[in-house]
Design a protein around this motif. Structure first.
Motif, PDB file in Angstrom:
ATOM      1  N   LEU A   9      18.489  -4.380  -8.990  1.00  0.00           N
ATOM      2  CA  LEU A   9      17.744  -3.827 -10.067  1.00  0.00           C
ATOM      3  C   LEU A   9      16.944  -5.401 -11.461  1.00  0.00           C
ATOM      4  N   GLU A  10      17.095  -6.285 -10.715  1.00  0.00           N
ATOM      5  CA  GLU A  10      16.024  -7.219 -11.032  1.00  0.00           C
ATOM      6  C   GLU A  10      15.164  -6.718 -10.284  1.00  0.00           C
ATOM      7  N   THR A  11      15.479  -6.944  -9.188  1.00  0.00           N
ATOM      8  CA  THR A  11      14.152  -6.686  -7.924  1.00  0.00           C
ATOM      9  C   THR A  11      13.268  -5.658  -7.977  1.00  0.00           C
ATOM     10  N   HIS A  12      13.758  -4.558  -8.881  1.00  0.00           N
ATOM     11  CA  HIS A  12      13.222  -3.404  -8.857  1.00  0.00           C
ATOM     12  C   HIS A  12      12.072  -2.921 -10.247  1.00  0.00           C
ATOM     13  N   LEU A  13      13.060  -4.015 -10.828  1.00  0.00           N
ATOM     14  CA  LEU A  13      12.118  -3.968 -12.316  1.00  0.00           C
ATOM     15  C   LEU A  13      10.698  -4.785 -12.232  1.00  0.00           C
ATOM     16  N   PHE A  14      10.771  -5.283 -11.401  1.00  0.00           N
ATOM     17  CA  PHE A  14       9.362  -6.829 -10.902  1.00  0.00           C
ATOM     18  C   PHE A  14       8.566  -5.773  -9.460  1.00  0.00           C
ATOM     19  N   PHE A  15       9.833  -5.607  -8.672  1.00  0.00           N
ATOM     20  CA  PHE A  15       9.024  -5.358  -8.018  1.00  0.00           C
ATOM     21  C   PHE A  15       8.569  -3.697  -7.750  1.00  0.00           C
ATOM     22  N   GLY A  16       9.156  -3.043  -8.419  1.00  0.00           N
ATOM     23  CA  GLY A  16       9.069  -1.474  -8.473  1.00  0.00           C
ATOM     24  C   GLY A  16       7.706  -1.265  -9.388  1.00  0.00           C
ATOM     25  N   ARG A  17       7.090  -1.776 -10.300  1.00  0.00           N
ATOM     26  CA  ARG A  17       6.525  -1.957 -11.187  1.00  0.00           C
ATOM     27  C   ARG A  17       4.789  -2.011 -10.378  1.00  0.00           C
ATOM     28  N   ILE A  18       5.225  -3.476  -9.590  1.00  0.00           N
ATOM     29  CA  ILE A  18       4.095  -3.468  -8.966  1.00  0.00           C
ATOM     30  C   ILE A  18       3.772  -2.630  -7.566  1.00  0.00           C
ATOM     31  N   MET A  19       5.119  -2.056  -7.297  1.00  0.00           N
ATOM     32  CA  MET A  19       4.200  -0.830  -6.211  1.00  0.00           C
ATOM     33  C   MET A  19       3.608   0.425  -6.656  1.00  0.00           C
ATOM     34  N   LYS A  20       3.959   0.368  -8.231  1.00  0.00           N
ATOM     35  CA  LYS A  20       3.678   1.886  -9.506  1.00  0.00           C
ATOM     36  C   LYS A  20       1.825   1.566  -9.501  1.00  0.00           C
ATOM     37  N   GLU A  21       2.321   0.764  -9.603  1.00  0.00           N
ATOM     38  CA  GLU A  21       0.814   0.092 -10.108  1.00  0.00           C
ATOM     39  C   GLU A  21      -0.368  -0.313  -8.336  1.00  0.00           C
ATOM     40  N   HIS A  22       0.412  -0.639  -7.465  1.00  0.00           N
ATOM     41  CA  HIS A  22      -0.317  -1.211  -6.583  1.00  0.00           C
ATOM     42  C   HIS A  22      -0.771   0.827  -6.122  1.00  0.00           C
ATOM     43  N   SER A  23      -0.181   1.730  -6.216  1.00  0.00           N
ATOM     44  CA  SER A  23      -0.626   3.092  -6.156  1.00  0.00           C
ATOM     45  C   SER A  23      -1.513   3.869  -7.035  1.00  0.00           C
ATOM     46  N   LEU A  24      -1.298   3.322  -8.352  1.00  0.00           N
ATOM     47  CA  LEU A  24      -2.272   3.801  -8.673  1.00  0.00           C
ATOM     48  C   LEU A  24      -3.801   2.737  -8.500  1.00  0.00           C
ATOM     49  N   PHE A  25      -3.919   1.289  -8.057  1.00  0.00           N
ATOM     50  CA  PHE A  25      -4.872   1.049  -7.661  1.00  0.00           C
ATOM     51  C   PHE A  25      -6.127   1.505  -7.040  1.00  0.00           C
ATOM     52  N   LEU A  26      -4.866   1.980  -5.912  1.00  0.00           N
ATOM     53  CA  LEU A  26      -5.277   2.442  -4.541  1.00  0.00           C
ATOM     54  C   LEU A  26      -6.106   3.789  -5.088  1.00  0.00           C
ATOM     55  N   LEU A  27      -4.956   4.667  -5.391  1.00  0.00           N
ATOM     56  CA  LEU A  27      -5.534   6.316  -6.254  1.00  0.00           C
ATOM     57  C   LEU A  27      -6.825   5.184  -7.251  1.00  0.00           C
ATOM     58  N   SER A  64      19.284 -10.253 -15.591  1.00  0.00           N
ATOM     59  CA  SER A  64      19.309 -12.035 -16.579  1.00  0.00           C
ATOM     60  C   SER A  64      18.711 -11.970 -17.706  1.00  0.00           C
ATOM     61  N   GLU A  65      18.918 -13.128 -19.027  1.00  0.00           N
ATOM     62  CA  GLU A  65      17.914 -13.614 -19.651  1.00  0.00           C
ATOM     63  C   GLU A  65      17.048 -14.047 -19.431  1.00  0.00           C
ATOM     64  N   SER A  66      17.207 -14.590 -17.653  1.00  0.00           N
ATOM     65  CA  SER A  66      15.490 -16.084 -17.285  1.00  0.00           C
ATOM     66  C   SER A  66      14.864 -14.659 -16.560  1.00  0.00           C
ATOM     67  N   VAL A  67      15.024 -13.324 -16.727  1.00  0.00           N
ATOM     68  CA  VAL A  67      14.041 -12.800 -15.983  1.00  0.00           C
ATOM     69  C   VAL A  67      13.673 -12.163 -16.692  1.00  0.00           C
ATOM     70  N   LEU A  68      14.168 -10.759 -18.292  1.00  0.00           N
ATOM     71  CA  LEU A  68      13.403 -10.786 -18.715  1.00  0.00           C
ATOM     72  C   LEU A  68      12.633 -11.560 -19.578  1.00  0.00           C
ATOM     73  N   HIS A  69      12.495 -13.029 -19.933  1.00  0.00           N
ATOM     74  CA  HIS A  69      11.714 -13.458 -20.415  1.00  0.00           C
ATOM     75  C   HIS A  69      10.696 -14.455 -19.765  1.00  0.00           C
ATOM     76  N   SER A  70      10.965 -13.964 -18.859  1.00  0.00           N
ATOM     77  CA  SER A  70      10.088 -14.529 -18.085  1.00  0.00           C
ATOM     78  C   SER A  70       8.844 -14.093 -17.972  1.00  0.00           C
ATOM     79  N   GLY A  71       8.179 -13.113 -18.471  1.00  0.00           N
ATOM     80  CA  GLY A  71       7.045 -12.313 -17.894  1.00  0.00           C
ATOM     81  C   GLY A  71       6.411 -11.602 -17.221  1.00  0.00           C
ATOM     82  N   GLU A  72       7.727 -11.608 -15.802  1.00  0.00           N
ATOM     83  CA  GLU A  72       7.449 -10.711 -14.785  1.00  0.00           C
ATOM     84  C   GLU A  72       7.830  -9.252 -15.385  1.00  0.00           C
ATOM     85  N   VAL A  73       8.954  -8.776 -16.108  1.00  0.00           N
ATOM     86  CA  VAL A  73       8.646  -7.467 -16.378  1.00  0.00           C
ATOM     87  C   VAL A  73       7.994  -6.897 -17.206  1.00  0.00           C
TER      88      VAL A  73
END
Length: 303
Positions: A9-27, A64-73
């Motif tokens: 879930l932590e991986t998807h929160l970060f990278f899933g959004r990144i991939m969504k935005e990659h698709s948008l930038f390509l578009l 985890s709290e560290s992921v939510l507070h990191s600013g990466e999500v």
């Protein structure tokens, strides 16, 4: 299975959004005549938006709290940057996902049951399927661009850059599915990967700023040179001597994060002349925040 669920879930929160935005930038970068590429990019944008929506529903009280507070999500700029990018491009963005992410709570006692494991496994498989398709699409775009058969406002290097990120994401989720956990990458490999990502961010920023933004261009160029040196040193460094280099990389990345924060604020506030989409500015800031968390964790382990 706690580690499997949390890391997925932590991986998807970060990278899933990144991939969504990659698709948008390509578009956003394709001319109107490229209807096939536009339709493909839109399809992947929708797929990853759906995957991120599912992730957020599963993640509350788990990650985890560290992921939510990191600013990466999400950052303080994400919602505004999405609204501005939607209005500027006409590309739909579900800002309710960001609002839900801002409300996410960290998990202290994760209760694992079969239903949760099932939902996470299905999510991983969905994301892997979408990733395989997106990677093939990016490879096709790059091939057509470098053969002079496709025009886009994105640099060829940017396509190579987002390909590498997608392949790392796929590697992580594949490991979680095959082994139930992630093998910890050695410090050298991790820094080589992310120092290159940070270097290329600076190069892109430098190339997308208006020519009149002389000071910002100079600063971006300085960071590109800094990360180029760090990248070369990491490649030559003995594993036993990595701690000192990691400390320098951490210091540089903290300064770079501050530069990206100021840049995102300036772009969303219409105070910087550039052709940088507001969401792209926030995107590279989140990646710096992600790298900072990795470096700080590595330094604690090394102390």
């Amino acid at each position: 299975m706690k580690e499997y669920i949390t890391l997925s879930l932590e991986t998807h929160l970060f990278f899933g959004r990144i991939m969504k935005e990659h698709s948008l930038f390509l578009l956003a970068g394709f001319p109107a005549k490229e209807t096939k590429f536009i339709q493909c990019a839109e399809q992947f944008r929708e797929e990853f938006e759906d995957g991120l929506r599912r992730t957020v529903k599963l993640a509350d009280g788990i990650v985890s709290e560290s992921v939510l507070h990191s600013g990466e999500v999400v950052t303080e700029f994400t919602g505004k940057a999405e609204c501005q990018t939607r209005d500027l491009t006409g590309i739909p963005i579900d800002v309710r996902i960001t609002e839900a992410e801002e409300r996410l709570r960290a998990g202290k006692r994760v209760m694992i049951n079969r239903e949760m494991v099932y939902h996470v496994r299905m999510l991983n498989r969905q994301m892997l399927c979408s990733l395989n398709g997106l990677i093939s699409f990016k490879e096709e775009v790059l091939k057509e661009m470098t053969s002079c058969r496709l025009y886009t406002t994105n640099y060829p290097l940017l396509i190579e850059h987002i390909l590498r990120e997608a392949k790392l994401y796929r590697q992580i989720i594949s490991e979680l599915e095959n082994r139930g956990r992630i093998s910890v990458p050695d410090l050298k490999s991790m820094e080589i990967f992310w120092n290159q990502i940070m270097m290329e961010h600076a190069q892109f920023i430098r190339g997308l700023l208006d020519p009149t933004e002389c000071k910002l261009i100079e600063t971006a160029n300085g960071f590109a040179e800094d990360y180029c040196r760090l990248l070369e040193e990491a490649r030559e460094q003995d594993m036993k001597a990595m701690n000192a280099l990691t400390a320098r990389t951490l210091q540089t990345t903290k300064q770079y994060q501050q530069f990206k924060t100021a840049g995102t604020e300036g772009i969303t506030g219409c105070e910087i002349r550039s052709i940088i989409l507001p969401l792209l500015a926030d995107h590279v800031l989140r990646e710096a925040n992600h790298y900072l968390r990795i470096l700080e964790h590595a330094q604690k382990d090394g102390d």
